[in-house]
Design an enzyme around this catalytic site. Sequence first.
Site, PDB file in Angstrom:
ATOM      1  N   LYS A  37      -2.373  -8.844  -7.407  1.00 32.97           N
ATOM      2  CA  LYS A  37      -3.181  -8.780  -6.235  1.00 32.97           C
ATOM      3  C   LYS A  37      -2.552  -7.408  -5.492  1.00 32.97           C
ATOM      4  CE  LYS A  37      -3.062  -9.636  -1.732  1.00 32.97           C
ATOM      5  NZ  LYS A  37      -3.630  -8.268  -1.522  1.00 32.97           N
ATOM      6  N   PRO A  38      -3.313  -6.483  -5.447  1.00 34.74           N
ATOM      7  CA  PRO A  38      -2.709  -5.312  -4.651  1.00 34.74           C
ATOM      8  C   PRO A  38      -3.280  -5.091  -3.260  1.00 34.74           C
ATOM      9  CG  PRO A  38      -4.718  -4.849  -5.908  1.00 34.74           C
ATOM     10  CD  PRO A  38      -4.521  -6.082  -6.348  1.00 34.74           C
ATOM     11  N   TRP A  81       0.799  -1.365   0.054  1.00 33.42           N
ATOM     12  CA  TRP A  81       0.027   0.059  -0.016  1.00 33.42           C
ATOM     13  C   TRP A  81       0.736   1.243  -0.181  1.00 33.42           C
ATOM     14  CZ3 TRP A  81       1.657   2.557   4.084  1.00 33.42           C
ATOM     15  CH2 TRP A  81       2.086   1.694   5.289  1.00 33.42           C
ATOM     16  N   ASN A  82       2.009   1.115   0.067  1.00 37.20           N
ATOM     17  CA  ASN A  82       2.766   2.485   0.385  1.00 37.20           C
ATOM     18  C   ASN A  82       3.151   3.141  -1.014  1.00 37.20           C
ATOM     19  OD1 ASN A  82       4.698   0.571  -0.297  1.00 37.20           O
ATOM     20  ND2 ASN A  82       6.291   1.387   0.947  1.00 37.20           N
ATOM     21  N   SER A  88       6.202  -6.831   3.710  1.00 37.80           N
ATOM     22  CA  SER A  88       6.974  -7.061   4.906  1.00 37.80           C
ATOM     23  C   SER A  88       7.906  -8.321   4.614  1.00 37.80           C
ATOM     24  CB  SER A  88       6.057  -7.292   6.166  1.00 37.80           C
ATOM     25  OG  SER A  88       5.146  -8.369   5.848  1.00 37.80           O
ATOM     26  N   GLU A 141      12.182  -2.315  11.578  1.00 38.99           N
ATOM     27  CA  GLU A 141      11.678  -1.201  10.930  1.00 38.99           C
ATOM     28  C   GLU A 141      10.570  -0.367  11.433  1.00 38.99           C
ATOM     29  OE1 GLU A 141       9.934  -2.929   7.365  1.00 38.99           O
ATOM     30  OE2 GLU A 141      10.724  -1.403   6.024  1.00 38.99           O
ATOM     31  N   CYS A 150      10.203   1.534   2.120  1.00 32.80           N
ATOM     32  CA  CYS A 150      11.191   0.665   2.809  1.00 32.80           C
ATOM     33  C   CYS A 150      12.757   1.025   2.651  1.00 32.80           C
ATOM     34  CB  CYS A 150      11.012  -0.678   2.052  1.00 32.80           C
ATOM     35  SG  CYS A 150      10.844  -0.328   0.242  1.00 32.80           S
TER      36      CYS A 150
END
Length: 482
Positions: free
Chosen positions: A176-177, A152-153, A230, A383, A285
């Site tokens: 697949k979003p 989503w970022n 992730s 993170e 990231c």
Amino acid sequence: MLVGTKHGMYINGEWISETAGGVIDVYNPATLEKIAEVPNGSVKETERAIQAAKVAFEPWANLTARERSSYLYKAYHKMMERKEELARLLTLEQGKPLREARGEIEFAASFLLWYAEEANRVYGEMIPSSKKGKRLWVVPKPIGVVAAITPWNFPSAMVTRKVAPAIAAGCTVVLKPAEQTPLSAIEIVKIFEEVGLPKGVLNLVTGDPIEIGKVLMESSDVRSITFTGSTEVGKLLMKGSAQNVKKLSLELGGHAPLLVLEDADLDLAAELAVASKYRNCGQTCICTNRIFVQESVKEEFTRKLQEKVKQLQMGNGLDDGVTIGPLIDKGGLEKVKRQVEDAISKGANVIAGGKEWKGPGGYYYEPTILNNVSNHMDIMYEETFGPVVPIVSYTTIEEAIQAANDTDYGLAAFLFTNDLSKAITIMERLEYGIIGINDVFPGTAEAPFGGVKQSGLGREGGREGIQEFIEMKYVSIAIKDV
Ligand code: ADP
């Protein structure tokens, strides 16, 4: 406008909005208002999408590279024509300031252009044989059906960064979003539909990530998974893909250090540290996660950093002048709060921000700087994915390198110095896939982006990016003298 409407999944060239699973609501993270519904697809729809991609694969792979690239060129132009509208949609579903969203649409489109060009440069090889009467070829072939799972970022750029090289190479795709931000992905699929991409080449499913992910992993028709997200989910995908030995490209978490040497241009370093840390509200990231500054300049640098942070304006990304938006969801906010509380309880000082902000209703957290930080705080190893940065001082360069490398992650690292020898020596010793020297914006379509250690496998962008979707077929031919 697209908002408020019901959207569909795109399978074999058709939009499907009715599913047994109902719908997923999409929210504006700046205000928590519901903005759309997308289908809550699951096993059945994912299987249909894989089947469509499987059927479309051979005819698509058999087109010439020029034919495939023509769709990408057209999609690039359409995307640029619609830049403003797509940027607004992106801000609406993701929260980043409109200026950043415009930049993301340009970045997203640049992958369409770059891979329209690279489609034509997937070369094979002729190997000189060690034996007489033999001819050895290496022939590049597209890998097959690719599953692309996006985060989503960067709801737009992560889609094109995967889809463009995959279809340029001759692969077909099930996309697949992320459930938080499906709308930008849907618009990209519509662009491909408008330019006449053959049915089945690009399919889109929305819905439960665990169920959809399971089908994608278990299907022997899916030959590759390309994923950004992730490290935790990346590891799940690795395990799940082991059963039928899929190829994996994984762009996972990061914990970027930013090193400031005493000879650095401190104004530049402070300006870019803020740009790197707080863009996208700290949710990229490669965002700076730890600042290491040489003791002799720490005070001066910290003061400059605080001044820059004061200038940030938090709010709804659609409003004029806003430079930092909300976090994506409650989970994101809770993580930031937990890390700051943990650091304070272990002796850190807050020297900017440090509080939640109610704002126009979303999940906001003030841009924050922590001082007096030590190694046993969570923020030094986890993170952050939020607008918080710890500052740590060091004396020797050796100490800085050790500290920067003291993490399981290895995506990006940044270094500020004007000493060429130090820059090169430190760059060579940093265990990261991407290094920015006096630069915090390394991402560009023509360069290979990706990490080492637990930050992932494979590279996106550059000529390397298309190779993720290619397998080399080696052909040995015995011939007789005639
Ligand atoms: P984040 O924690 O930042 O949301 P995730 O790794 O959970 O990042 O999400 C990245 C992408 O992975 C999203 O598209 C999400 O839907 C998807 N995803 C999450 N869990 C799974 C899973 N178990 N299998 C497949 N995809 C998943």
